[in-house]
Design a protein around this motif. Structure first.
Motif, PDB file in Angstrom:
ATOM      1  N   ARG A   2       0.688  -0.972  -0.089  1.00  0.00           N
ATOM      2  CA  ARG A   2      -0.011   0.074  -0.035  1.00  0.00           C
ATOM      3  C   ARG A   2       0.961   1.239  -0.136  1.00  0.00           C
ATOM      4  NH1 ARG A   2      -5.131  -1.250   0.546  1.00  0.00           N
ATOM      5  NH2 ARG A   2      -5.959  -2.923   1.830  1.00  0.00           N
ATOM      6  N   GLU A   5       2.425   1.755  -3.461  1.00  0.00           N
ATOM      7  CA  GLU A   5       1.478   2.256  -4.206  1.00  0.00           C
ATOM      8  C   GLU A   5       0.838   3.895  -4.252  1.00  0.00           C
ATOM      9  OE1 GLU A   5      -1.975  -0.334  -4.039  1.00  0.00           O
ATOM     10  OE2 GLU A   5      -0.965  -1.974  -5.460  1.00  0.00           O
ATOM     11  N   GLY A  16      -4.054   5.409  -9.506  1.00  0.00           N
ATOM     12  CA  GLY A  16      -4.606   4.192  -9.245  1.00  0.00           C
ATOM     13  C   GLY A  16      -5.360   3.353 -10.203  1.00  0.00           C
ATOM     14  N   LEU A  19      -2.352   1.607 -12.497  1.00  0.00           N
ATOM     15  CA  LEU A  19      -2.178   0.415 -11.758  1.00  0.00           C
ATOM     16  C   LEU A  19      -3.140  -0.690 -11.882  1.00  0.00           C
ATOM     17  CD1 LEU A  19      -0.617   1.907  -8.537  1.00  0.00           C
ATOM     18  CD2 LEU A  19       0.566   0.458 -10.151  1.00  0.00           C
ATOM     19  N   MET A  20      -4.432  -0.414 -11.809  1.00  0.00           N
ATOM     20  CA  MET A  20      -5.509  -1.225 -11.778  1.00  0.00           C
ATOM     21  C   MET A  20      -5.476  -1.970 -13.211  1.00  0.00           C
ATOM     22  SD  MET A  20      -9.429  -1.195 -10.584  1.00  0.00           S
ATOM     23  CE  MET A  20      -8.817  -0.996  -8.704  1.00  0.00           C
ATOM     24  N   PRO A  51     -16.077  -6.317  -3.442  1.00  0.00           N
ATOM     25  CA  PRO A  51     -16.578  -5.029  -3.256  1.00  0.00           C
ATOM     26  C   PRO A  51     -15.561  -3.874  -3.336  1.00  0.00           C
ATOM     27  CG  PRO A  51     -16.251  -6.019  -1.170  1.00  0.00           C
ATOM     28  CD  PRO A  51     -16.212  -7.129  -2.002  1.00  0.00           C
ATOM     29  N   GLY A  52     -14.154  -4.065  -3.338  1.00  0.00           N
ATOM     30  CA  GLY A  52     -13.247  -3.203  -3.457  1.00  0.00           C
ATOM     31  C   GLY A  52     -12.516  -3.078  -4.549  1.00  0.00           C
ATOM     32  N   ASN A  54      -9.881  -5.035  -5.602  1.00  0.00           N
ATOM     33  CA  ASN A  54      -9.298  -6.400  -5.855  1.00  0.00           C
ATOM     34  C   ASN A  54     -10.775  -6.887  -7.033  1.00  0.00           C
ATOM     35  OD1 ASN A  54      -9.644  -9.835  -5.443  1.00  0.00           O
ATOM     36  ND2 ASN A  54      -7.603  -9.013  -5.374  1.00  0.00           N
ATOM     37  N   ASP A  57      -9.779  -4.980 -10.079  1.00  0.00           N
ATOM     38  CA  ASP A  57      -8.862  -5.827 -11.051  1.00  0.00           C
ATOM     39  C   ASP A  57      -9.938  -6.854 -11.822  1.00  0.00           C
ATOM     40  OD1 ASP A  57      -5.964  -5.952  -8.610  1.00  0.00           O
ATOM     41  OD2 ASP A  57      -6.981  -4.342  -9.784  1.00  0.00           O
ATOM     42  N   PHE A 123     -11.540 -10.756  -3.076  1.00  0.00           N
ATOM     43  CA  PHE A 123     -10.793 -10.054  -1.797  1.00  0.00           C
ATOM     44  C   PHE A 123      -9.263 -10.315  -2.124  1.00  0.00           C
ATOM     45  CE2 PHE A 123     -14.507  -8.971   0.466  1.00  0.00           C
ATOM     46  CZ  PHE A 123     -15.486 -10.190   0.230  1.00  0.00           C
ATOM     47  N   GLY A 126      -7.244  -6.234   1.244  1.00  0.00           N
ATOM     48  CA  GLY A 126      -8.214  -5.572   2.110  1.00  0.00           C
ATOM     49  C   GLY A 126      -8.849  -6.588   3.116  1.00  0.00           C
ATOM     50  N   PRO A 130     -12.557 -13.302   8.520  1.00  0.00           N
ATOM     51  CA  PRO A 130     -13.010 -14.519   7.849  1.00  0.00           C
ATOM     52  C   PRO A 130     -14.032 -14.369   7.062  1.00  0.00           C
ATOM     53  CG  PRO A 130     -13.111 -14.805  10.473  1.00  0.00           C
ATOM     54  CD  PRO A 130     -12.698 -13.485  10.020  1.00  0.00           C
ATOM     55  N   ASP A 152      -4.095 -11.365  -6.953  1.00  0.00           N
ATOM     56  CA  ASP A 152      -3.244 -11.007  -5.959  1.00  0.00           C
ATOM     57  C   ASP A 152      -3.129 -12.179  -4.677  1.00  0.00           C
ATOM     58  OD1 ASP A 152      -3.171  -8.007  -3.964  1.00  0.00           O
ATOM     59  OD2 ASP A 152      -1.659  -9.178  -4.735  1.00  0.00           O
ATOM     60  N   ILE A 200       4.069  -4.398 -12.186  1.00  0.00           N
ATOM     61  CA  ILE A 200       3.059  -3.644 -12.617  1.00  0.00           C
ATOM     62  C   ILE A 200       3.611  -1.909 -12.783  1.00  0.00           C
ATOM     63  CG2 ILE A 200       1.060  -4.675 -12.220  1.00  0.00           C
ATOM     64  CD1 ILE A 200       0.738  -3.001  -9.562  1.00  0.00           C
TER      65      ILE A 200
HETATM   66  N1  LIG Z   1      -5.025   1.329  -6.768  1.00  0.00           N
HETATM   67  C1  LIG Z   1      -4.661   0.327  -5.849  1.00  0.00           C
HETATM   68  O1  LIG Z   1      -4.761   0.381  -4.892  1.00  0.00           O
HETATM   69  C2  LIG Z   1      -4.680  -1.120  -6.587  1.00  0.00           C
HETATM   70  C3  LIG Z   1      -5.090  -2.072  -5.818  1.00  0.00           C
HETATM   71  N2  LIG Z   1      -5.018  -3.181  -6.347  1.00  0.00           N
HETATM   72  C4  LIG Z   1      -5.910  -4.390  -5.879  1.00  0.00           C
HETATM   73  O2  LIG Z   1      -6.527  -3.906  -4.830  1.00  0.00           O
HETATM   74  C5  LIG Z   1      -6.715  -4.728  -3.869  1.00  0.00           C
HETATM   75  C6  LIG Z   1      -6.838  -4.170  -2.479  1.00  0.00           C
HETATM   76  O3  LIG Z   1      -8.147  -3.443  -2.800  1.00  0.00           O
HETATM   77  P1  LIG Z   1      -8.919  -3.124  -1.496  1.00  0.00           P
HETATM   78  O4  LIG Z   1     -10.086  -2.123  -1.780  1.00  0.00           O
HETATM   79  O5  LIG Z   1      -7.992  -2.233  -0.349  1.00  0.00           O
HETATM   80  O6  LIG Z   1      -9.206  -4.388  -0.787  1.00  0.00           O
HETATM   81  P2  LIG Z   1     -10.023  -5.551  -1.194  1.00  0.00           P
HETATM   82  O7  LIG Z   1     -10.442  -5.294  -2.478  1.00  0.00           O
HETATM   83  O8  LIG Z   1      -9.312  -6.873  -0.888  1.00  0.00           O
HETATM   84  O9  LIG Z   1     -11.168  -5.899  -0.145  1.00  0.00           O
HETATM   85  C7  LIG Z   1     -11.495  -4.997   0.685  1.00  0.00           C
HETATM   86  C8  LIG Z   1     -13.027  -4.651   0.932  1.00  0.00           C
HETATM   87  O10 LIG Z   1     -13.996  -5.769   1.225  1.00  0.00           O
HETATM   88  C9  LIG Z   1     -14.267  -5.659   2.435  1.00  0.00           C
HETATM   89  N3  LIG Z   1     -13.992  -6.866   3.473  1.00  0.00           N
HETATM   90  C10 LIG Z   1     -12.971  -7.216   3.826  1.00  0.00           C
HETATM   91  N4  LIG Z   1     -12.952  -8.271   4.729  1.00  0.00           N
HETATM   92  C11 LIG Z   1     -14.480  -8.625   4.543  1.00  0.00           C
HETATM   93  C12 LIG Z   1     -15.143  -9.698   4.807  1.00  0.00           C
HETATM   94  N5  LIG Z   1     -14.700 -10.741   5.801  1.00  0.00           N
HETATM   95  N6  LIG Z   1     -16.409  -9.680   4.454  1.00  0.00           N
HETATM   96  C13 LIG Z   1     -17.121  -8.889   3.579  1.00  0.00           C
HETATM   97  N7  LIG Z   1     -16.336  -7.883   3.168  1.00  0.00           N
HETATM   98  C14 LIG Z   1     -14.904  -7.728   3.634  1.00  0.00           C
HETATM   99  C15 LIG Z   1     -13.757  -4.257   2.794  1.00  0.00           C
HETATM  100  O11 LIG Z   1     -14.671  -3.481   3.788  1.00  0.00           O
HETATM  101  C16 LIG Z   1     -13.613  -3.740   1.427  1.00  0.00           C
HETATM  102  O12 LIG Z   1     -14.604  -3.083   1.050  1.00  0.00           O
HETATM  103  C17 LIG Z   1      -5.391  -5.637  -3.936  1.00  0.00           C
HETATM  104  O13 LIG Z   1      -5.203  -6.994  -3.390  1.00  0.00           O
HETATM  105  C18 LIG Z   1      -5.180  -5.715  -5.236  1.00  0.00           C
HETATM  106  O14 LIG Z   1      -5.903  -6.647  -6.190  1.00  0.00           O
HETATM  107  C19 LIG Z   1      -4.520  -3.310  -7.786  1.00  0.00           C
HETATM  108  O15 LIG Z   1      -3.947  -4.866  -8.050  1.00  0.00           O
HETATM  109  C20 LIG Z   1      -3.386  -2.417  -8.102  1.00  0.00           C
HETATM  110  C21 LIG Z   1      -3.848  -0.990  -7.746  1.00  0.00           C
END
Ligand SMILES: NC(=O)C1=CN([C@@H]2O[C@H](COP(=O)(O)OP(=O)(O)OC[C@H]3O[C@@H](n4cnc5c(N)ncnc54)[C@H](O)[C@@H]3O)[C@@H](O)[C@H]2O)[C@H](O)CC1
Ligand SMILES: [K+]
Length: 202
Positions: A2, A5, A16, A19-20, A51-52, A54, A57, A123, A126, A130, A152, A200
């Motif tokens: 993080r 990035e 960002g 990068l994505m 949702p995020g 990931n 991507d 996911f 982030g 679990p 990832d 990347i």
């Molecule tokens: N520009 C960038 O930052 C890039 C990031 N890359 C990709 O992004 C992910 C990391 O993304 P982030 O949004 O921080 O997290 P995630 O997508 O892994 O998920 C977070 C999301 O999920 C919710 N959450 C967490 N745990 C749970 C759960 N147990 N149940 C339900 N929901 C959950 C949380 O609240 C968030 O909303 C990284 O891994 C890369 O794939 C790009 O690759 C490069 C650019």
């Protein structure tokens, strides 16, 4: 990761969104380098987006697979209203090409006939707790016989390999494609799955 990035983005060297896009393109490269025959024979891909970012991507991967002639089914666990901006942009770019179907982890989507490829973009780093509700989906994916590509990290794996997270439910993975550097969790995972660390431009 993080911090790296954020520094690159803050220095104005990259956005960002760029990068994505690179992460999505690197995932495609890793898939077709791992399974060259698939590059020549497009099939049906099931892309699972979370949702995020990931999930963001994953929307890029879906669009790039469709551009190569694949039949792509996208299922989304999340809400556009709460997507990070880069992920929302890629959600919308995919939505111009095809539907965004819902994903209910407790009621796995139809997996027979099995897709030719499953992309796990639920996911990544982030994950904070679990994914108990996803256990039925992960079991169905493991049983359907399709190769699963983790974007990832396999969803459910905690990036820093915290000991208490070792028993969390996690998505099966035949190929893990990560970006820039391997994360601590990858060391414990790679024996069962192929791991590709893709550049990347960071
Ligand atoms: N520009 C960038 O930052 C890039 C990031 N890359 C990709 O992004 C992910 C990391 O993304 P982030 O949004 O921080 O997290 P995630 O997508 O892994 O998920 C977070 C999301 O999920 C919710 N959450 C967490 N745990 C749970 C759960 N147990 N149940 C339900 N929901 C959950 C949380 O609240 C968030 O909303 C990284 O891994 C890369 O794939 C790009 O690759 C490069 C650019
Ligand atoms: K993932």
């Amino acid at each position: 990761m993080r911090a790296t990035e954020a520094a690159a983005i803050a220095a104005g060297r990259v956005t960002g969104l760029a990068l994505m896009e690179r992460a999505g393109a690197a995932t495609i490269t890793a898939i077709f380098e791992t399974w060259p025959a698939r590059a020549a024979a497009p099939g049906h891909a099931l892309v699972l987006c979370g949702p995020g970012n990931n999930g963001g991507d994953g929307f890029v991967v879906a669009r790039l697979l469709a551009a190569r002639g694949w039949q792509v089914t996208v299922r989304f666990f999340g809400r556009v209203e709460t997507q990070p901006p880069d992920a929302r942009v890629n959600h919308d770019r995919w939505a111009e090409l095809g539907p965004v179907l819902p994903l209910d982890p407790a009621a796995p989507p139809p997996l027979s006939p099995a897709p030719d490829l499953v992309i796990d973009a639920l996911f990544g780093i982030g994950l904070s707790r679990p994914l108990e509700i996803f256990a039925p989906l992960f079991a169905a994916l493991g049983a359907c016989g399709a190769p699963v590509v983790a974007v990832d990290l396999p969803s459910g794996r905690e990036a820093d390999a915290r000991p208490e997270a070792a028993a969390w439910p996690a998505c099966p993975a035949d190929l893990i494609v990560t970006f820039h550097r391997a994360k601590p969790a990858h060391a414990a995972l790679a024996p069962g799955a192929m791991l590709r660390v893709m550049d990347i431009g960071l």
